[in-house]
Motif scaffolding. Sequence first.
Motif, short mmCIF file in Angstrom:
data_model
loop_
_atom_site.label_atom_id
_atom_site.label_comp_id
_atom_site.label_asym_id
_atom_site.label_seq_id
_atom_site.Cartn_x
_atom_site.Cartn_y
_atom_site.Cartn_z
N HIS A 106 0.88 -1.17 0.00
CA HIS A 106 0.00 0.00 0.00
C HIS A 106 0.92 1.22 0.00
O HIS A 106 1.65 1.45 0.96
N ILE A 107 0.91 1.98 -1.08
CA ILE A 107 1.79 3.14 -1.23
C ILE A 107 1.60 4.08 -0.05
O ILE A 107 2.56 4.48 0.60
N LYS A 108 0.36 4.45 0.20
CA LYS A 108 0.04 5.25 1.38
C LYS A 108 -0.52 4.27 2.41
O LYS A 108 -1.51 3.58 2.13
N PRO A 109 0.06 4.16 3.59
CA PRO A 109 -0.44 3.21 4.59
C PRO A 109 -1.93 3.44 4.86
O PRO A 109 -2.37 4.57 5.05
N HIS A 110 -2.70 2.36 4.87
CA HIS A 110 -4.14 2.48 5.01
C HIS A 110 -4.59 2.69 6.45
O HIS A 110 -5.65 3.23 6.69
N ARG A 111 -3.81 2.25 7.43
CA ARG A 111 -4.11 2.44 8.85
C ARG A 111 -5.56 2.07 9.20
O ARG A 111 -6.23 2.76 9.95
N GLY A 112 -6.06 0.98 8.57
CA GLY A 112 -7.39 0.49 8.88
C GLY A 112 -8.50 1.07 8.01
O GLY A 112 -9.65 0.65 8.13
N ASP A 113 -8.20 2.01 7.13
CA ASP A 113 -9.20 2.59 6.24
C ASP A 113 -9.48 1.59 5.12
O ASP A 113 -8.65 1.38 4.24
N SER A 114 -10.67 0.97 5.11
CA SER A 114 -10.97 -0.08 4.14
C SER A 114 -11.04 0.46 2.71
O SER A 114 -10.72 -0.27 1.77
N VAL A 115 -11.45 1.70 2.52
CA VAL A 115 -11.49 2.27 1.17
C VAL A 115 -10.07 2.38 0.62
O VAL A 115 -9.79 1.97 -0.51
N LEU A 116 -9.15 2.90 1.41
CA LEU A 116 -7.76 3.02 1.00
C LEU A 116 -7.12 1.64 0.86
O LEU A 116 -6.31 1.41 -0.04
N PHE A 117 -7.51 0.70 1.71
CA PHE A 117 -6.98 -0.66 1.66
C PHE A 117 -7.26 -1.31 0.31
O PHE A 117 -6.37 -1.93 -0.28
N TRP A 118 -8.48 -1.17 -0.20
CA TRP A 118 -8.88 -1.84 -1.44
C TRP A 118 -8.68 -0.99 -2.69
O TRP A 118 -8.95 -1.46 -3.80
N ASP A 119 -8.21 0.23 -2.57
CA ASP A 119 -7.98 1.11 -3.71
C ASP A 119 -6.72 0.66 -4.45
O ASP A 119 -5.60 0.88 -4.00
N GLN A 120 -6.91 0.03 -5.63
CA GLN A 120 -5.77 -0.51 -6.36
C GLN A 120 -4.82 0.57 -6.88
O GLN A 120 -3.65 0.28 -7.17
N SER A 121 -5.27 1.80 -6.97
CA SER A 121 -4.35 2.87 -7.37
C SER A 121 -3.36 3.18 -6.24
O SER A 121 -2.38 3.89 -6.44
N ASN A 122 -3.62 2.64 -5.06
CA ASN A 122 -2.74 2.80 -3.90
C ASN A 122 -1.83 1.58 -3.72
O ASN A 122 -1.15 1.45 -2.72
N TRP A 123 -1.85 0.66 -4.67
CA TRP A 123 -1.03 -0.55 -4.59
C TRP A 123 0.17 -0.45 -5.51
O TRP A 123 0.12 0.21 -6.55
N GLN A 124 1.25 -1.11 -5.13
CA GLN A 124 2.41 -1.27 -6.00
C GLN A 124 3.05 -2.61 -5.71
O GLN A 124 2.96 -3.12 -4.59
N SER A 125 3.66 -3.19 -6.73
CA SER A 125 4.32 -4.48 -6.53
C SER A 125 5.78 -4.23 -6.17
O SER A 125 6.45 -3.40 -6.78
#
Length: 119
Positions: A79-98
């Motif tokens: 998770h590029i930006k740590p989600h800190r429990g925010d489920s919307v940010l957790f599942w936002d694929q634009s916030n993911w990187q391999s």
Amino acid sequence: MPSRPNTPCRHPGCAALVPYGTKYCDKHRSLHPEETRSAGSRGYGTAWNKARKRYLETHPLCVECLKQGRYVKSTDVDHIKPHRGDSVLFWDQSNWQSLCHRHHSIKTRNEDHTPEYKY
């Protein structure tokens, strides 16, 4: 035998001292639920494992290694930006990187503010 000295809270900008082995002061502990909850309770269950697998199939190379001109297989979805429990940010694929495991570990340590580890 002498006890170990207190260490600063790891929350960014907090200089409160906490007992050795404790990461966060009482004021900031609730902002870091990853320290007290299991991976499954933080959202890293079956649904995450399926999404992670699909993401790694379509993004097979570590983005940090690619920046260095190296082709290294990614093993972790970060998770590029740590989600800190925010489920919307957790599942936002634009916030993911391999990332390869090495770079994911380095990024995680940097987010915890251990300055001796860098890309």
